[in-house]
Design a protein around this motif. Structure first.
Motif, PDB file in Angstrom:
ATOM      1  N   GLN A  76       0.812  -1.219   0.000  1.00 22.13           N
ATOM      2  CA  GLN A  76       0.000   0.000   0.000  1.00 22.13           C
ATOM      3  C   GLN A  76       0.845   1.269   0.000  1.00 22.13           C
ATOM      4  O   GLN A  76       0.335   2.344  -0.290  1.00 22.13           O
TER       5      GLN A  76
ATOM      6  N   CYS B 216     -10.632   0.315   3.514  1.00 21.64           N
ATOM      7  CA  CYS B 216      -9.241   0.150   3.090  1.00 21.64           C
ATOM      8  C   CYS B 216      -8.668   1.513   2.716  1.00 21.64           C
ATOM      9  O   CYS B 216      -9.299   2.266   1.973  1.00 21.64           O
ATOM     10  N   LEU B 217      -7.470   1.797   3.216  1.00 21.65           N
ATOM     11  CA  LEU B 217      -6.822   3.079   2.903  1.00 21.65           C
ATOM     12  C   LEU B 217      -6.570   3.225   1.395  1.00 21.65           C
ATOM     13  O   LEU B 217      -6.431   4.337   0.898  1.00 21.65           O
TER      14      LEU B 217
ATOM     15  N   HIS C 268      -7.040  -9.132   6.335  1.00 19.68           N
ATOM     16  CA  HIS C 268      -7.119  -8.071   5.325  1.00 19.68           C
ATOM     17  C   HIS C 268      -5.698  -7.667   4.889  1.00 19.68           C
ATOM     18  O   HIS C 268      -5.424  -7.527   3.683  1.00 19.68           O
TER      19      HIS C 268
ATOM     20  N   HIS D 247      -3.417  -8.197   1.219  1.00 15.10           N
ATOM     21  CA  HIS D 247      -2.698  -7.172   0.435  1.00 15.10           C
ATOM     22  C   HIS D 247      -1.369  -7.712  -0.096  1.00 15.10           C
ATOM     23  O   HIS D 247      -0.911  -7.307  -1.167  1.00 15.10           O
TER      24      HIS D 247
ATOM     25  N   GLU E  95      -7.898   0.078   6.530  1.00 13.76           N
ATOM     26  CA  GLU E  95      -6.754  -0.770   6.823  1.00 13.76           C
ATOM     27  C   GLU E  95      -5.999  -1.124   5.554  1.00 13.76           C
ATOM     28  O   GLU E  95      -6.467  -0.899   4.470  1.00 13.76           O
TER      29      GLU E  95
HETATM   30 NI    NI Z   1      -6.544  -2.369   2.877  1.00 16.67          NI
END
Ligand code: NI
Length: 190
Positions: free
Chosen positions: A54, A110-111, A152, A156, A190
């Motif tokens: 991310q 989710c960010l 979660h 990713h 998240e």
């Molecule tokens: Ni996320």
């Protein structure tokens, strides 16, 4: 320390399979700095988890948890959610095994998919094996909220987003509408 730029859905790094960190790499200044920066970035965006892809680093590492102070604030707001407790952790090369067959469905955000919420079914209880930031093997049992967050984040690392796990998209909602029609409870990203 630095606040890092968060990749948003559509960036290919979010769909790639991240590479494991080697044992000797974990304690390197570069990886230690990356972990510190990820904690700072997660705090800046008030997230409860952040995986390395991310922030454009395709390695198997995530940070997660709620800092003690905001945990207190949250407890004052919803005392019925004792499940939401989670100490801050950095987890490297995590492997998740479901502990039992029970599934639970709950809201996620989710960010990398800002201001959207949706209900996601996941195993309720899990065992997570991996390494801490000192390179020491660790094994955690988790259920409820913290199990959800760690699943979660581990997703990713495999290029999986929470949309992929939804049974249907009927509960997909923008944050404004979420507060208006679905729940007063804050669901962090998240
Ligand atoms: Ni996320």
């Amino acid at each position: 320390m630095a606040i890092l730029k968060v990749a948003r859905m559509g960036h290919p790094v979010l769909r790639a399979k991240a590479r494991p960190l080697e044992a000797g790499e974990i304690r390197s200044p570069a990886v230690q700095q990356l972990i510190d920066d990820m904690f700072e970035t997660m705090a800046e965006y008030q997230g409860v988890g952040l995986a390395a892809p991310q922030i454009h680093e395709s390695v198997r590492l995530f940070v997660a948890g709620i800092p003690a102070r905001s945990r207190d604030e949250q407890d004052a707001e919803d005392e019925d959610d004792e499940d939401d407790d989670m100490p801050l952790i950095a987890m490297i090369n995590p492997e998740i095994t479901p502990a039992g067959r029970e599934m639970a469905e709950d809201w996620e955000g989710c960010l990398s998919i800002p201001d959207i919420r949706g209900r996601v079914p996941r195993p309720r209880s899990i065992v997570v094996r991996g390494y801490d930031r000192k390179g020491k093997r660790m094994e955690l049992k988790a259920s409820g909220f913290s199990a959800r967050v760690m699943q979660h984040e581990t997703d990713h690392l495999d290029g999986v987003l929470f949309f992929d796990r939804m049974k249907s998209f009927e509960t997909l909602t923008f944050l404004d509408e979420f507060g208006r029609y679905w729940s007063r409870r804050d669901v962090r990203e998240e």
